[in-house]
Design a protein around this motif. Structure first.
Motif, PDB file in Angstrom:
ATOM      1  N   LYS A   1       0.871  -1.367  -0.501  1.00 47.56           N
ATOM      2  CA  LYS A   1      -0.203   0.039   0.512  1.00 47.56           C
ATOM      3  C   LYS A   1       0.967   1.342   0.597  1.00 47.56           C
ATOM      4  N   ILE A   2       1.838   1.100   1.240  1.00 47.46           N
ATOM      5  CA  ILE A   2       2.445   2.560   0.782  1.00 47.46           C
ATOM      6  C   ILE A   2       2.967   2.716  -0.825  1.00 47.46           C
TER       7      ILE A   2
ATOM      8  N   SER B   1       2.437   1.632  -4.204  1.00 44.69           N
ATOM      9  CA  SER B   1       1.159   1.520  -4.362  1.00 44.69           C
ATOM     10  C   SER B   1       0.689   3.556  -4.069  1.00 44.69           C
ATOM     11  N   GLN B   2       1.355   3.732  -3.029  1.00 41.22           N
ATOM     12  CA  GLN B   2       0.976   5.498  -2.461  1.00 41.22           C
ATOM     13  C   GLN B   2      -0.772   5.597  -2.098  1.00 41.22           C
ATOM     14  N   ILE B   3      -1.080   4.453  -1.744  1.00 43.71           N
ATOM     15  CA  ILE B   3      -2.738   4.893  -1.077  1.00 43.71           C
ATOM     16  C   ILE B   3      -2.335   4.803   0.464  1.00 43.71           C
ATOM     17  N   THR B   4      -1.343   4.187   1.114  1.00 43.43           N
ATOM     18  CA  THR B   4      -1.674   5.206   2.432  1.00 43.43           C
ATOM     19  C   THR B   4      -0.030   5.672   1.710  1.00 43.43           C
TER      20      THR B   4
END
Lengths: 436, 286
Positions: free
Chosen positions: A91-92, A94-97
């Motif tokens: 998630k980090i 892929s820039q989701i969070t």
């Protein structure tokens, strides 16, 4: 440095437990807090206590101090138990969070598949959803149009293309969703275990598609619980444990490290000299267990074309006891390969000692595994000696993962490995049925 | 077969991204937004399609809602209260005020729920989050377009024909979009963190409606207060809209239009800043 696709430096992500427990606040609480918090802080300062951030919120690190590089064109597997931080890492990336500390550099267009069917809308038709989902995953409209036929073809739902997806079966839904995702063209692909969709045939198709993707020279980070797919798809792997990077290296090595491996005492032969250490109970005491060739000499390496003998020596403490002897074989990952007992032998060679009351003293039981049964790999032997009259719990002696041995194929050429736990020579017969 | 070059349309350095802990304040990420413009259109189109597919009446809603409201207001305020309407037939007068108002209020209503309603997207894919409330507001433009058609018919019924001043219509419309975006972005971001924001919205819109010059003309306000009245951006929007449609009677107060424009732009700018600040936590909070 030039051909690195992903560089991760000391990445960390902190969550607050309170956030997890109550995912959102209410405006009312916040307004109350606005006035209460300074008062509380003032109180604690007056009392000489360091002001606490918030007594209710404890923090934990879902990911901490994780650093690694991925070269361009490399396929990296991430393995680890639930909650080890695998998904957080993806998630980090892929820039989701956002991370709490550290940083990462990503070079290239990133496509992330954390879930199949992201953004699918039940009211819309399959056709609309292909465009919608494609756009979510970062495909341009012309790119989707160009691939449209391939996507539909792969999904096998062509005839329902204009039906709203709410009328699809779950299998059809998943197939369509995976098909869009599989046709995503990005330089870097982050995949979170989305392969297990559809029926068996479609799963095979998915795996094959993923292999195509990895052969395309694209950079892939792949999370999976299936060591099989990790081994099949990845070049390297890393193990995450409680948010920390435990190990990173070649995929075989990492899978071996991660899988629960039986701990083996010895290779070839084990003999107990002192009576204190020997496995024993009221009926029996083991003296030695050996793995031998036809010459009776113990060793730890056998050729595929050689028979393997397991010789078990034990002291019978009670005269007149009838014993059943058993061996079990595992592979190095702990999968059972076979179980054999002296009451279940080949018809032409029954065990003469079977169901025979034995006098007190030393007994030897030998089990021969024929040549060309085992494959060229490592095996681990467990041994059981079971007195017939004892109950199931009392008298049986079972020693797990006692010895290991290796079967090798001296004639083996590179790339001609037979897959499987065993490799028996079976009877084949090929004949012509009718002339052309 | 070498297929590596298949995706290398642009030099990869153009796609280099640093992922770092966020800075405290960040402006709009224009580059990212531009790169994802296709998604904005796709999401807008999805919102429109879904809205008209899920409701039985579909587009009829966009006709019925302003018409019934107009009818009620005409009876209550036009007939019973004898409200002044600057010489324009009262039904037309109210309808002209209702159109931009319904667009703004509907826009901020959909926008405020848009992030929470798209939680599945936010936790699973990356794209600039501003796209979500923006798309929901743009999709409200369709309803506006339909209602506008109704207005044209109504005006024709009263014998009012389009004049050259209609060319000015895009200006109040743009102001309405900016206002709706500003408030919608504020509310959508607040609603992720504070779920009771949603409950305050009907209350907020009601107050806002009656403090806007929908049922009454601004000519009722004393001239010295008019610029101050422009603090409510709906004043500039509705005045501009009415005057562009029927340029007669009192010309709109320039001061109030400038004031409304400034307020709308400030709302949008601060909304984007606030949104960008809390955006990084969306996936963890939602």
């Amino acid at each position: 440095m030039q051909d690195l696709a992903i560089e991760v430096e000391e990445l960390g992500k902190r969550y607050h437990i309170a956030q997890v427990a109550a995912p959102y606040q209410t405006l009312r609480d916040s307004i109350v807090n606005l006035f209460a918090a300074p008062a509380r802080r003032a109180c604690s300062v007056l009392r000489g206590v360091a002001p606490q951030a918030d007594a209710r919120s404890r923090e934990f690190w879902a990911l901490r101090n994780v650093s690694f590089d991925v070269r361009r064109g490399e396929v990296l597997g991430i393995i680890g138990r639930n909650g080890s931080g695998k998904s957080t890492l993806l998630k980090i990336l892929s820039q989701i969070t956002a991370p709490t500390e550290g940083r990462a550099r990503v070079v290239g267009r990133v496509g992330s598949l954390l879930e199949v069917g992201t953004g699918f809308h039940y009211e819309l038709s399959g056709r609309d959803n292909i465009y919608l989902n494609g756009a979510m995953l970062g495909m341009r409209r012309d790119e989707i149009r160009r691939k449209f036929d391939a996507i539909v073809d792969f999904s096998q739902v062509a005839e329902f293309l204009d039906t709203p997806v709410k009328h699809y079966s779950s299998g059809m839904y998943m197939r369509l969703a995976f098909s869009v995702a599989a046709h995503l063209e990005s330089e870097i692909l982050l995949v979170d275990e989305v392969l297990a969709v559809g029926d068996f045939d479609f799963q095979k198709k998915c795996i094959a598609k993923m292999q195509d993707v990895t052969r395309d020279g694209r950079t892939v980070i792949f999370i999976s619980h299936s060591m099989g797919s990790v081994k099949e798809l990845c070049h390297r792997a890393m193990i995450l444990n409680h948010g920390r990077l435990e190990a990173i290296g070649g995929v075989e090595e990492m899978v071996d490290l991660y899988e629960p491996r039986p701990e083996v005492v010895a290779a070839g032969q084990v003999t107990w000299s002192g009576k204190d250490h020997a496995p024993a109970n009221d009926f029996v005491e083991l003296e030695s267990v050996a793995i031998c060739g036809p010459d009776g000499v113990a060793r730890a390496e056998f050729a595929v074309e050689e028979p393997v003998d397991v010789r078990i020596r034990f002291h019978n403490k009670r005269a007149g006891t009838v014993y059943r002897v058993e061996i079990r074989l595992r592979d190095k990952h702990g999968n059972w390969v076979l179980t054999s007992e002296n009451g279940y032998t080949s018809v032409d060679s029954p065990d003469p000692g079977l169901k025979t009351p034995l006098p007190a003293g030393l007994v030897e039981s030998c089990c021969r595994m024929p040549a060309s049964l085992l494959n060229d790999q490592e095996y681990v032997v467990s041994v059981a000696v079971v007195p017939e009259e004892a109950g199931t719990d009392g008298g049986q002696l079972y020693v797990e993962n006692l010895l290991q041995f290796q079967v090798i194929d001296p004639a083996c050429k590179q790339n001609t490995k037979y897959l499987g736990l065993v490799r028996p020579r079976l009877a084949w017969h090929t004949s012509q049925l009718n002339a052309a | 077969m070498p297929v590596v070059a298949k995706t290398a349309g642009m030099p990869s350095s153009a796609h280099e991204v640093w992922i770092e802990p966020p800075r405290a304040w960040a402006g709009a990420n224009w580059k990212q937004l531009w790169r994802h413009r296709a998604l904005l259109w796709t999401l807008t189109w999805r919102d429109i399609k879904v809205r008209y597919r899920q409701t039985v009446l579909g587009a009829i809603w966009a006709v019925l809602q302003p018409l019934t409201t107009m009818a009620i207001f005409t009876v209550v305020f036009g007939r019973l209260a004898q409200m002044s309407s600057d010489g324009v037939p009262y039904p037309i007068f109210v309808f002209m005020g209702l159109l931009p108002w319904l667009f703004v209020s509907q826009g901020l209503n959909v926008a405020s729920n848009s992030l929470v309603g798209n939680a599945g997207l936010i936790t699973k894919v990356y794209f600039p989050r501003l796209i979500i409330p923006t798309a929901s507001i743009l999709s409200s433009l369709v309803d506006f377009g339909i209602s506008f058609g109704v207005l044209v018919c109504l005006m024709a019924w009263y014998g009012l024909v389009p004049s050259l001043s209609w060319l000015l219509l895009p200006m109040p419309l743009a102001l309405a979009v900016v206002t709706s975006l500003g408030v919608g972005i504020w509310l959508s971001a607040l609603n992720v963190k504070f779920r009771d924001v949603r409950l305050t919205i009907p209350f907020l819109t009601q107050i806002w409606m009656f403090s806007s010059p929908i049922i009454f003309p601004t000519s009722l306000i004393e001239p010295k207060w008019r610029t101050l009245y422009g603090l409510n951006p709906m004043v500039g929007i509705i005045e501009g809209f009415r005057w562009s449609l029927i340029p007669r009677g009192v010309a709109p107060d320039l001061g109030s239009i400038v004031m409304s424009t400034v307020v709308a732009l400030v709302l949008l700018a601060t909304g984007v800043l606030f949104f960008r600040r809390v955006e990084r936590n969306f996936a963890d909070l939602i």
